[in-house]
Design a protein around this motif. Structure first.
Motif: not given
Length: 765
Positions: A336-344
Motif C-alpha cells: 500500500g505504501k508503494r501504491l500510494m507513492a505511485t498515486e502521488r
C-alpha cells in the motif's frame, strides 16, 4: 537411495519416530480440546475491559488456535512419516527377496561403494562343463533382469524418501514462528500438490502468447483445486516468480497478446483471476525465503511497466489479483505504501486525476466491478477482506507533514474527501459506468473500523475496538457531518457506513447525552456525570469520543439510504433491548450501576435510543421527500431483510458490535434472559416492516413522521416490558411506562435537534 542403505536398513529409529509422533498427536488432540473448551470459551465469556479487551482476548484466541495448528501439523507429519516408513519397509523386503532369488540363480549383487551396485553371474569352470546345463554359466538375461528389478526398487525407494523430505521441509519452512495449518491425509497427497505446483508454474512461465487453450485449462483447473493448499501455493508462486506472476495475468487476458485465449476462454477469465488471487494470498502467508523475496519483488515492480504494454504498471496488475483472499497483513501494508507513492507521482500529490482509462487500454479485472485500470479499486477491495491492514493503511499518511506541507494528509482524508476519482466502466460488456472504486473504499473502511471483513458480522472472537479503529471512525463521522454529500451523493456506500455505525452504537449513544468526556480538573459534577454515562453505556476496548452535533448530522446522512438506515435502526433497537436486559438484571453489581435509581437508567436508555431513531427518521423522510427517488417501502424492505441475516437470533454484531459488555460480571442473567427479551421485540419490528414493505399506499411526510414515533414507542415499551417480566420484577407496568414516555420524548428531541444543527439539510415536516 543406494543399494547398501536399503538392503541393510535398520528401521528402529524410524519406528521410534513414528511412535513418538503418534503419541504427540494424541496429546495435542487433548490440548486442542482443552484450549477450545476452557481457555478460548472462558476468554469469550470474560468481562474484558480496557487494553485487555483488545489485546488479551485476542491473544488467548490466537493461543488456543495455535494448539489447533500444532495438532494439524503434527498429524500431517505423523502421516507422512508413517507412509514413508511403511513404503521403505516394503521396498526393503522386495530388495532382499530379489537378492535371494538371484542367489538361487547363481547371481551375486555387489555394492560398489559409490552408491551404485553391480549384478554378477558365476564363472566357475565346473558349472560350465555340466552336461545337464542346469548349473551352467549364468544367462546374461538373468543378470539384466535382476539389475533392472533392483534398480526399479531403489528408484521407488528414492522417490519415497525424497518426496517425504521435500514435503517435511516445506511444511517446516511455512512459518518462522508457530505452526503451519497445512493438512494432508497422507504423504502422496502432499507430494502430489508439490509436483502439480512445479508443473503448473512451468506452464505459467511460458510467454502468454505461446500458452495453448489446453494449457490454460490445466492451469485454471489446478489453481481452482489447490488455491488453499499452503505447500502448493508457496511452491507455485515461488517457482513462478514475481515478474512472471504479473506478466502471466497481464498477458493471458490481453486480446492483443493472446487472442486465441480471449476468443476461446474469455468466459473463464474471472475464474482464473479468482483462483490465482486466492493462490497468491495463501502463498503470501508463507515465511519461506522464496516468498519473502517474491513479496519484495512485487513491491519493487509496482511502478514499472509489465508485459507487452508499456502503459501497464505492476500495481495495476497486482491490485486486481488482490480482490480476493486473505493476504499477509505486512505485505499488504508495504504494498500500500508503494501504491500510494505511485498515486502521488501520477496525480501530482493528488492535484489531478490519474488512471483515466482509454479505449485502447486492456481490462485487468475480469471479475465483477470495474475494469481494474485504477489500481486503488482492486487494492481497496483486497483491504475489505483484511481488516488489520486496512486500519493501518487508512491511518497512514498520503502526504506527510514536511517542509512543503504544513499539515499531513491521511490516506483516509485523501481518498474519502480529496481524490479526483477517475471515471470507470464495468468489466462486463455493457459499457455502463462503475462505482466500484468508491464502493470498495466504503467496504475497506468497514473492515478497517470494525475488525472483521466487510459484509460479515462480528463474532465472539472479534477483538474490541482499538485506538486505530476508533480514530478512523471518529474521522468518518466528522467528515460526513462536515459535508453530508460525501455520503448522500454516493448512496451505494451507505450499507457499509451504516454497518460501521451499528457497531459503534454504544459510542453514539454516549454522544447523545452531550456530556463532556474531559471535564475540567476539579469539576466533580462533570466527572460524576461522565462516570455515570460510562456505566450507562459500558464499553469494552477503546471508546470513541464523538461530538453530539457531528454524530447527529452523521446519522441524518446515513438514514437517507434504505440499507444504511436499516443497519442502524435495527442495530439501535437491538442495542436498546440489550441495555434494558443489562440494567434490569438484579445481579448487576452496585459498582456497575450508573446510580441506584433504576427508573432513571431505563428512562435515559429509552430517551437516548429515541434520539437516535428520531434522527434516522429525519434522514428517511428527507430521502422520501427529496430528489433521491427513494420510496418509503424501500426502507421497510431493508429493515425486514435483517430478519434473514439474523436467522432468529440476536448476534454479537447487531447493534452491539464488539464493544458491548453483554452481561454483568456476576451472573449471566436469570433463566437465559440475555437476548431473549430483545429477540421478541425484534420479531415484532420485522413483522411490521414486512407488512409495510408490501403496502403500496404511500404516506404523507408528516404522517410518516408520526408513525415512526408511534412505532418507536411501541418497540421500546415492549423491550422494557419483556426484560422486566423475564426477571420477574414486580413493577413491570412501571418499567414499561418509563420507557414509553422517555422514548417519545427522545424521538422528538432527535428530530428537533437535527433541525437545529442542520437547518440547511432538513426539509420541514
Amino acid at each position: 537411495m543406494d543399494f547398501n542403505t536399503l538392503y541393510h536398513a535398520n528401521f528402529k529409529l524410524l519406528d521410534d519416530a513414528v511412535s513418538d509422533w503418534s503419541t504427540l498427536v494424541k496429546h495435542l488432540a487433548d490440548l486442542k480440546k482443552d484450549a477450545e473448551d476452557h481457555l478460548h470459551k472462558a476468554a469469550v465469556k470474560a468481562d474484558w475491559a480496557g487494553v485487555n479487551a483488545q489485546v488479551s482476548k485476542q491473544f488467548v484466541g490466537k493461543t488456543a488456535g495455535e494448539f489447533g495448528d500444532a495438532h494439524t501439523q503434527a498429524t500431517t507429519i505423523y502421516r507422512i512419516l508413517l507412509d514413508t516408513r511403511d513404503e521403505l519397509k516394503l521396498y526393503h523386503r522386495q530388495l532382499t527377496d530379489a537378492v535371494s532369488r538371484g542367489q538361487k540363480k547363481n547371481l551375486t549383487v555387489i555394492d560398489r561403494g559409490d552408491g551404485a551396485f553391480q549384478v554378477m553371474g558365476s564363472t566357475r569352470p565346473d558349472w560350465a562343463s555340466d552336461p545337464s546345463g542346469k548349473t551352467g554359466a549364468t544367462d546374461q538375461k538373468d543378470v539384466d533382469a535382476l539389475r533392472d528389478e533392483i534398480q526399479g526398487i531403489l528408484s521407488k525407494a528414492t522417490e519415497s524418501d525424497s518426496t517425504a523430505r521435500d514435503v517435511l521441509v516445506a511444511i517446516a519452512d511455512q512459518t518462522r514462528t508457530g505452526f503451519s495449518d497445512a493438512h494432508y491425509k497422507d504423504r502422496d497427497t502432499a507430494a502430489a500438490a508439490v509436483k502439480e505446483a512445479d508443473e503448473l508454474a512451468k506452464l505459467a512461465r511460458k510467454d502468454p502468447d505461446d500458452l495453448t487453450v489446453e494449457e490454460f485449462d490445466r492451469v485454471n483447473a489446478g489453481l481452482k483445486k489447490y488455491h488453499d493448499d499452503p505447500l502448493f501455493a508457496e511452491r507455485f508462486t515461488a517457482r513462478l516468480g514475481a515478474k512472471r506472476t504479473l506478466e502471466f495475468w497481464a498477458g493471458v487476458t490481453d486480446p492483443m497478446v493472446a487472442p486465441d485465449l480471449t476468443r476461446e476462454r474469455r468466459e473463464q477469465f474471472d475464474e482464473l483471476q479468482k483462483s490465482l488471487g486466492l493462490t497468491l494470498a495463501t502463498a503470501s502467508r508463507s515465511d519461506t525465503p522464496s516468498m519473502t523475496r517474491w513479496k519484495q519483488d512485487v513491491i519493487e515492480l509496482g511502478d514499472r511497466p509489465i508485459g507487452h504494454r508499456a502503459d501497464v504498471l505492476g500495481v495495476q496488475v497486482m491490485s486486481n489479483l488482490m480482490r480476493v483472499g486473505d493476504y499477509d497483513d505486512a505485505f499488504l501494508t508495504a504494498y500500500g505504501k508503494r501504491l500510494m507513492a505511485t498515486e502521488r507521482k501520477f496525480t501530482h500529490d493528488g492535484a489531478h486525476t490519474g488512471w483515466q482509462q482509454l479505449p485502447t487500454n486492456p481490462y485487468l479485472n475480469r471479475m465483477s466491478g470495474d475494469t481494474g485500470w485504477d489500481p486503488l479499486s482492486g487494492y481497496l477491495k483486497g483491504l475489505s477482506n483484511n481488516p488489520a491492514a486496512a486500519t493501518d493503511f487508512f491511518n497512514d499518511d498520503f502526504i506527510p507533514k514536511d517542509g512543503d506541507h504544513k499539515h499531513a494528509v491521511s490516506n483516509f482524508k485523501y481518498l474519502f474527501e480529496d481524490r479526483h476519482w477517475p471515471q470507470a466502466i464495468k468489466s462486463d460488456i455493457s459499457g455502463d459506468w462503475s462505482h466500484d472504486g468508491r464502493n470498495n473504499l466504503a467496504a475497506a473502511l468497514e473492515a478497517a473500523t470494525t475488525g472483521h471483513p466487510a459484509g460479515e458480522l462480528p463474532t465472539d472472537d472479534t477483538p474490541a475496538h482499538n485506538a486505530g479503529q476508533v480514530k478512523l471512525f471518529e474521522s468518518i463521522v466528522s467528515s460526513i457531518s462536515d459535508d453530508n454529500a460525501r455520503l448522500t451523493d454516493h448512496g451505494y456506500m451507505a450499507d457499509s457506513i451504516g454497518q460501521i455505525a451499528s457497531e459503534y452504537l454504544p459510542d453514539i449513544d454516549r454522544a447523545t447525552t452531550d456530556v463532556d468526556p474531559h471535564p475540567d480538573k476539579g469539576d466533580a459534577d462533570g466527572q460524576a456525570a461522565w462516570d455515570r454515562v460510562q456505566k450507562l453505556y459500558p464499553v469494552q476496548g477503546t471508546g470513541a469520543e464523538l461530538d453530539r452535533r457531528e454524530a447527529t448530522r452523521f446519522l441524518f446522512a446515513v438514514g437517507q439510504d434504505p440499507k444504511g438506515y436499516a443497519a442502524v435502526e435495527v442495530g439501535q433497537k437491538a442495542y436498546m433491548g440489550r441495555l434494558m436486559e443489562y440494567h434490569l438484571n438484579p445481579d448487576l453489581p452496585a459498582e456497575q450501576r450508573p446510580n441506584q435509581d433504576v427508573e432513571l437508567a431505563i428512562r435515559d436508555i429509552a430517551r437516548h435510543s429515541g434520539q437516535v431513531s428520531g434522527t434516522l427518521a429525519m434522514g428517511r423522510n428527507e430521502a422520501v421527500a427529496g430528489p433521491a427517488d427513494a420510496k418509503d417501502k424501500d426502507f421497510d424492505h431493508s429493515v425486514a431483510q435483517w430478519k434473514n441475516l439474523l436467522s432468529g437470533t440476536v448476534g454479537t454484531g447487531v447493534g452491539v458490535g464488539t464493544s458491548f459488555i453483554a452481561s454483568p460480571a456476576v451472573g449471566a442473567g436469570v433463566g437465559g434472559v440475555a437476548g431473549t427479551a430483545t429477540s421478541m421485540m425484534l420479531e415484532e419490528l420485522f413483522k411490521d416492516a414486512e407488512g409495510s414493505a408490501k403496502d403500496d399506499a404511500g404516506t404523507e411526510m408528516g404522517k410518516n413522521w408520526q408513525l415512526g414515533n408511534e412505532n418507536n414507542i411501541k418497540y421500546t415499551r415492549k423491550a422494557a416490558y419483556n426484560a422486566a417480566r423475564a426477571y420477574h420484577l414486580s413493577n413491570t407496568g412501571d418499567v414499561s411506562t418509563w420507557a414509553e414516555d422517555s422514548s417519545s420524548q427522545g424521538f422528538m428531541e432527535g428530530g428537533n435537534y437535527m433541525k437545529q444543527v442542520g437547518p440547511e439539510l432538513v426539509t420541514d415536516i
